[in-house]
Design a protein around this motif. Structure first.
Motif, PDB file in Angstrom:
ATOM      1  N   LEU A   1       0.837  -1.201   0.000  1.00  0.00           N
ATOM      2  CA  LEU A   1       0.000   0.000   0.000  1.00  0.00           C
ATOM      3  C   LEU A   1       0.874   1.255   0.000  1.00  0.00           C
ATOM      4  CD1 LEU A   1      -2.943   1.107   0.271  1.00  0.00           C
ATOM      5  CD2 LEU A   1      -2.532   1.185   2.730  1.00  0.00           C
TER       6      LEU A   1
ATOM      7  N   VAL B   1       0.454   5.677  -0.238  1.00  0.00           N
ATOM      8  CA  VAL B   1      -0.524   6.758  -0.092  1.00  0.00           C
ATOM      9  C   VAL B   1       0.109   8.069  -0.531  1.00  0.00           C
ATOM     10  CG1 VAL B   1      -2.186   7.831   1.463  1.00  0.00           C
ATOM     11  CG2 VAL B   1      -1.381   5.513   1.941  1.00  0.00           C
TER      12      VAL B   1
ATOM     13  N   GLU C   1      -8.702   3.618  -3.306  1.00  0.00           N
ATOM     14  CA  GLU C   1      -9.631   4.613  -2.776  1.00  0.00           C
ATOM     15  C   GLU C   1      -9.124   6.014  -3.048  1.00  0.00           C
ATOM     16  OE1 GLU C   1     -10.566   6.465   1.578  1.00  0.00           O
ATOM     17  OE2 GLU C   1     -10.162   4.315   1.512  1.00  0.00           O
TER      18      GLU C   1
ATOM     19  N   TYR D   1      -4.985   6.216  -2.531  1.00  0.00           N
ATOM     20  CA  TYR D   1      -4.445   4.967  -1.990  1.00  0.00           C
ATOM     21  C   TYR D   1      -4.254   3.988  -3.146  1.00  0.00           C
ATOM     22  CZ  TYR D   1      -5.909   6.793   2.548  1.00  0.00           C
ATOM     23  OH  TYR D   1      -6.066   7.573   3.671  1.00  0.00           O
TER      24      TYR D   1
ATOM     25  N   LEU E   1      -5.094   3.656   5.607  1.00  0.00           N
ATOM     26  CA  LEU E   1      -6.317   3.192   4.963  1.00  0.00           C
ATOM     27  C   LEU E   1      -7.359   2.891   6.032  1.00  0.00           C
ATOM     28  CD1 LEU E   1      -7.529   2.398   2.196  1.00  0.00           C
ATOM     29  CD2 LEU E   1      -6.810   0.058   2.663  1.00  0.00           C
TER      30      LEU E   1
END
Length: 611
Positions: A229, A231, A260, A293, A317
């Motif tokens: 992940l 961001v 997202e 994200y 998240l």
């Protein structure tokens, strides 16, 4: 009178047996009083409109919001830090903190506010919540003895003294008595709770024999989404600013999946922070301030950020509105034999596919051209309500777990400042008399604000926070006090006390006043008992020529320190269901404490307030 006593005794027997739900027993007793004509319909239903019952409903909602926003978890973390690793330290800290709050806030309010914190605290300390919840309820009652406003019986004896020309009590006149109560409570409850409350019906997940459902963190880790992940934030000069995801073609150019797009609406007041979560789709447009994200190769994610001139951020998240869940494809699913492109999954159900589990293999790359088979488990992402709806509208697709229940466990942590502000405002309104708002009104307003401002997920979620068994139990038992007073049963007991002990020694009279008040409070409200017993205590003290102060303090103590019954005080009823307690648990723990407290007070009261 005889009929009322028979109904009361039968109710007590059924409560003690524990074979029938306590709220059902209370309702049967209420109906029996109606059918026998002892109570009118208006009197019988008065409990359901009682301000205490309405306050309990509101406080359940406020407590639910405290849990939903994560405020309870934050508070429990602070207490855990103070207590360290010591179970004894945790118990002592809980008792003292609860008692101090109970000195200024109603015991019902104290328990409702502390209960979610204590449950969270027990989970962190790997203890049963039942070990702490009953002591919590008892500590709130003990704390009420620290100040004049701590509990209604204190105000009742204050009024009795003033009406009869005696010097009124000061705000902290109760403090020495309250401190003794807390010390006795801690000394007695420490061994009793350890002995009798560790084996309650409440169980931890691992003790029920059922397999624990996968958490959201489990799913993230299982599909390797957490490690991959990244961001980023969209700045004013970013190339991605005002472009759609289709225009950026992130998946084909970088092999990344956009999970997202989050937009934080930050008005002038930090209390009104709002978070908007958007499901990533081809038409999703990125604007300045958006948080993106993405999941995939970290090297490619860094290249994507550099190319698009994106900034880094530490935002984690979260699953406020958008969640994830697994679904299983059955043999009759329309998705079987089709690729993700062909299924139109997003168009039909408004969800994205993030990964597929096929046997022991987890597939997160090349999903668009993958052909689905029977038995495939797909990790989907979407609005919680859309995930839940799939089970109803899609044949051959089984949603694993309970998405809406999982959503209710997600903490809305960005609402913590707002929830804390509402709670503190409610407490201030209840504490300070110069604010012309009744406590029940303050609680109702706080409950409504928690729902309206989004501190609790929805109206349906608010209703689910209410423990209706406790509400019905206390509402159905409150009219019992009316029946006892109406038939003269309570007056008969009080008069017998005055006749038999009125001319005896001061200590005998003090013991009689205390334990008679304590006994009556098990069946009628503590305020009603204090009103009934105060004039008798005054008259009896005058008859033998002693000070009325120790006698009246015996009344307020006997009325407030009632621990042997779940329906004697609202705090006892509030923790009953949450702690998984039976009627006998209150007898085993509360009755010894009630008796020992009485014996200690018979000795201590004359020392503080001489005869």
């Amino acid at each position: 009178m005889t009929t009322t006593i028979i109904i009361l005794v039968l109710s007590a027997v059924f409560f003690a047996m524990g074979k029938v739900r306590s709220d059902l027993v209370a309702l049967c007793a209420l109906v029996a009083l109606l059918l026998t004509g002892i109570l009118t319909p208006q009197e019988a239903l008065s409990g359901f409109s009682n301000s205490v019952v309405i306050m309990m409903v509101g406080l359940f909602v406020v407590g639910g919001a405290i849990v939903q926003t994560g405020l309870a978890k934050k508070a429990s973390g602070k207490l855990m830090t103070l207590a360290g690793d010591s179970e004894l330290g945790l118990f002592l800290l809980l008792m003292v903190v609860t008692a101090v709050i109970g000195a200024f806030v109603s015991n019902t309010g104290t328990v409702a506010l502390m209960m979610p914190i204590v449950v969270s605290l027990a989970q962190k300390a790997k203890m049963r919540a039942s070990r702490l919840l009953m002591p919590l309820a008892f500590a709130s009652s003990m704390g009420g003895m620290l100040t004049l406003i701590g509990t209604p019986p204190n105000l009742v004896i204050q009024e009795a003294l003033a009406e009869n020309g005696f010097e009124p009590l000061k705000f902290f006149s109760f403090l020495p008595v309250g401190i003794v109560c807390i010390i006795v409570g801690i000394v007695v409850l420490l061994p009793l709770s350890k002995r009798f409350l560790n084996g309650s019906k409440q169980r931890q997940d691992g003790e029920t024999g059922k397999k624990r459902a996968k958490s959201l963190d489990d799913l993230m880790e299982e599909y390797n989404l957490k490690d991959n992940l990244s961001v980023f934030t969209v700045g004013k000069l970013s190339i991605a600013n005002n472009k759609t995801l289709a225009e950026l073609d992130i998946h084909h150019r970088y092999g990344l999946t956009v999970l997202e797009v989050r937009r934080i609406k930050q008005p002038r007041s930090p209390l009104m922070k709002e978070v908007e979560q958007r499901l990533a789709g081809p038409d999703t447009k990125l604007t300045e301030g958006d948080i993106v994200y993405v999941s995939g190769d970290p090297i490619q994610a860094t290249k994507f950020a550099a190319d698009m001139k994106l900034g880094n951020t530490s935002e984690e998240l979260a699953f406020y509105d958008i969640g994830i869940a697994e679904v299983v494809l059955m043999h009759n699913s329309r998705l079987c034999g089709k690729t993700l492109k062909e299924t139109g999954l997003r168009r039909l159900y408004n969800v994205n596919a993030l990964g597929v589990r096929r046997g022991e293999n987890y597939i997160t790359e090349g999903l668009a051209d993958m052909t689905f088979r029977q038995g495939d488990i797909i990790l989907i992402q979407g609005k919680w309500k859309n995930i839940s709806r799939i089970a109803d509208v899609a044949d051959g697709i089984v949603v694993m777990g309970q998405p809406l229940e999982e959503a209710s466990r997600v903490t809305l942590d960005y609402k913590v400042p707002l929830a804390a502000a509402i709670m503190l405002l409610m407490i201030q309104t209840m504490v300070f008399d110069f604010i012309p708002v009744a406590p029940v009104t303050a609680v109702m307003v706080a409950g409504l604000l928690m729902v309206i401002t989004g501190c609790i997920r929805s109206v349906e979620a608010a209703y689910k926070t209410i423990n209706w068994e406790s509400i019905v139990l206390i509402a159905a038992m409150l009219p019992m006090s009316v029946a006892l007073e109406k038939t003269g049963a309570s007056a008969m007991v009080a008069n017998l006390l005055a006749d038999n002990l009125g001319q005896a020694s001061p200590y005998a009279l003090l013991a009689g006043v205390y334990f008679t008040t304590s006994l009556l409070t098990m069946f009628i409200s503590n305020t009603a008992t204090a009103v009934l017993m105060s004039p008798i205590a005054l008259t009896s003290a005058a008859a033998i020529g002693v000070s009325p102060y120790p006698m009246l303090f015996a009344v307020t103590l006997g009325a407030s320190m009632c621990f042997a019954s779940p329906f004697s005080t609202p705090p006892n009823a509030l923790v009953m269901q949450a702690g998984g307690y039976s009627f006998m648990d209150y007898i085993k723990v509360g009755l010894p404490l009630q008796i020992i407290m009485g014996l200690v007070m018979i000795v201590v009261l004359p020392l503080i307030f001489p005869f």
